[in-house]
Scaffold this motif. Structure first.
Motif, PDB file in Angstrom:
ATOM      1  N   LEU A   1       0.823  -1.212   0.000  1.00  0.00           N
ATOM      2  CA  LEU A   1       0.000   0.000   0.000  1.00  0.00           C
ATOM      3  C   LEU A   1       0.855   1.259   0.000  1.00  0.00           C
ATOM      4  O   LEU A   1       0.483   2.265  -0.627  1.00  0.00           O
ATOM      5  CB  LEU A   1      -0.926  -0.003   1.214  1.00  0.00           C
ATOM      6  CG  LEU A   1      -1.976  -1.117   1.243  1.00  0.00           C
ATOM      7  CD1 LEU A   1      -2.817  -1.020   2.497  1.00  0.00           C
ATOM      8  CD2 LEU A   1      -2.863  -1.055   0.012  1.00  0.00           C
ATOM      9  N   ILE A   2       1.993   1.223   0.699  1.00  0.00           N
ATOM     10  CA  ILE A   2       2.899   2.380   0.707  1.00  0.00           C
ATOM     11  C   ILE A   2       3.403   2.668  -0.705  1.00  0.00           C
ATOM     12  O   ILE A   2       3.607   3.829  -1.095  1.00  0.00           O
ATOM     13  CB  ILE A   2       4.077   2.130   1.672  1.00  0.00           C
ATOM     14  CG1 ILE A   2       3.582   2.204   3.119  1.00  0.00           C
ATOM     15  CG2 ILE A   2       5.201   3.133   1.452  1.00  0.00           C
ATOM     16  CD1 ILE A   2       4.600   1.764   4.135  1.00  0.00           C
ATOM     17  N   ILE A   3       3.580   1.605  -1.486  1.00  0.00           N
ATOM     18  CA  ILE A   3       4.008   1.782  -2.878  1.00  0.00           C
ATOM     19  C   ILE A   3       2.829   2.163  -3.769  1.00  0.00           C
ATOM     20  O   ILE A   3       2.919   3.085  -4.594  1.00  0.00           O
ATOM     21  CB  ILE A   3       4.666   0.490  -3.407  1.00  0.00           C
ATOM     22  CG1 ILE A   3       5.948   0.175  -2.631  1.00  0.00           C
ATOM     23  CG2 ILE A   3       4.983   0.611  -4.902  1.00  0.00           C
ATOM     24  CD1 ILE A   3       6.541  -1.183  -2.950  1.00  0.00           C
ATOM     25  N   ALA A   4       1.703   1.472  -3.607  1.00  0.00           N
ATOM     26  CA  ALA A   4       0.593   1.598  -4.561  1.00  0.00           C
ATOM     27  C   ALA A   4      -0.156   2.916  -4.443  1.00  0.00           C
ATOM     28  O   ALA A   4      -0.509   3.517  -5.466  1.00  0.00           O
ATOM     29  CB  ALA A   4      -0.372   0.433  -4.376  1.00  0.00           C
ATOM     30  N   ILE A   5      -0.433   3.374  -3.219  1.00  0.00           N
ATOM     31  CA  ILE A   5      -1.284   4.566  -3.062  1.00  0.00           C
ATOM     32  C   ILE A   5      -0.627   5.826  -3.624  1.00  0.00           C
ATOM     33  O   ILE A   5      -1.249   6.536  -4.435  1.00  0.00           O
ATOM     34  CB  ILE A   5      -1.695   4.732  -1.589  1.00  0.00           C
ATOM     35  CG1 ILE A   5      -2.656   3.606  -1.194  1.00  0.00           C
ATOM     36  CG2 ILE A   5      -2.349   6.091  -1.358  1.00  0.00           C
ATOM     37  CD1 ILE A   5      -3.084   3.621   0.255  1.00  0.00           C
TER      38      ILE A   5
END
Length: 296
Positions: A90-94
């Motif tokens: 999520l840290i990468i995707a958002i």
């Protein structure tokens, strides 16, 4: 019920898997009788169900240890791996999804979308083996498997360094799938009238995007993330095998190969409970994110 029936339809049984082939047939039959394998399938199922209602999951056919103890010893490492991977994903995707939506139909958008497809299309086991070869064998930067160093203290730093490669693999897989969801959700919200009004009032683009658009875009994203959690626990089976991570995934493979019915049913029960609890958590988060949603 279906899981129990399917497991019993599979060829082989626990006695054939573990007893020496030279053992006389009458000894095999005695062992099956002691384990209850000679009972009809529906009788075996209701015996297991009665035990569950008493808070007992039975005993493993292979190790003869209580199933609750086996699962309890393995669930911690799996939760650590799954939660760390989800956080990294999520840290990468958002941020990438938001940036891709804000810069949609630009070269940067195409690059981000292409990378997300790449992350989705690479099989996790292949990526894991590649990282083991490059970072573990060739460069010797990271350990190739396990949860702690043999003979080590098993402290936080030791576990963390063993966690890096499996978390990278699962995190990249999650990020590859979630970037497109975040992008699509943000694009849908960025075109709304209330955001044009916010811009016309002089709000900065950062405030419009992160304070107003993102919060409304989180509703469908939360649903997708919630659906990912049970899949993440299931997908960790392969990664735990590749990296020899001592979690539920590895226990599941061991139970399948040994036809350990009580352990498999216990694991199925845990998986079903995770699905139900995750859906409950999603409903609660809806109300936390969107003030228009209230608990009745």
């Amino acid at each position: 019920m279906l899981s129990f029936l399917i497991m019993n339809m599979a060829p082989g049984n626990p006695v054939d898997m573990f007893i020496n082939p030279n053992v006389p047939p009458e000894m095999r039959e005695l062992r099956k009788e002691l384990l209850g394998l000679n009972d009809p399938v529906y009788v075996q199922y209701f015996k297991w169900l009665a035990g569950v209602l008493r808070g007992e999951l039975g005993y493993s056919f292979s190790s003869y240890a209580p199933v609750t103890e086996l699962i309890g010893a393995r669930i911690g490492p799996t939760l650590l791996l799954a939660s760390s991977s989800l956080a990294v994903g999520l840290i990468i995707a958002i941020p990438i999804g938001i940036l891709s939506a804000v810069k949609h139909n630009t070269r940067l958008d195409y690059l981000m979308t292409g990378l997300s497809f790449l992350g989705t299309s690479i099989p996790p086991f292949f990526l894991g083996l590649g990282l083991i070869y490059i970072l573990g064998v060739e460069l010797k930067w990271l350990p190739t498997g396990g949860m702690k160093t043999l003979g080590g203290d098993g402290g936080f730093a030791d576990i963390a360094i063993h966690l890096i490669m499996p978390v990278l693999v699962l995190g990249m897989t999650i990020a590859g799938k979630k970037v497109r969801y975040v992008r699509a959700s943000m694009l849908d919200v960025l075109g709304q009238d209330y955001l044009r009004t916010a811009r016309s009032k002089g709000l900065s683009e950062w405030a419009v995007t992160n304070r107003h658009a993102l919060r409304n875009a989180l509703i469908p994203i939360i649903a997708v993330i919630g659906a990912e959690i049970p899949l993440l626990l299931g997908g960790s089976i392969i990664i735990e095998q590749v990296f020899q991570w001592p979690g539920i995934g590895q226990l599941t493979m061991e139970a399948i190969l040994s036809r350990d019915y009580p352990t498999l049913m216990g694991l199925n029960l845990v998986a079903a409970s995770v699905v139900l609890l995750t859906n409950l958590l999603i409903d609660i988060l809806y109300a936390a994110v969107d003030p228009r949603i209230e608990f009745n």
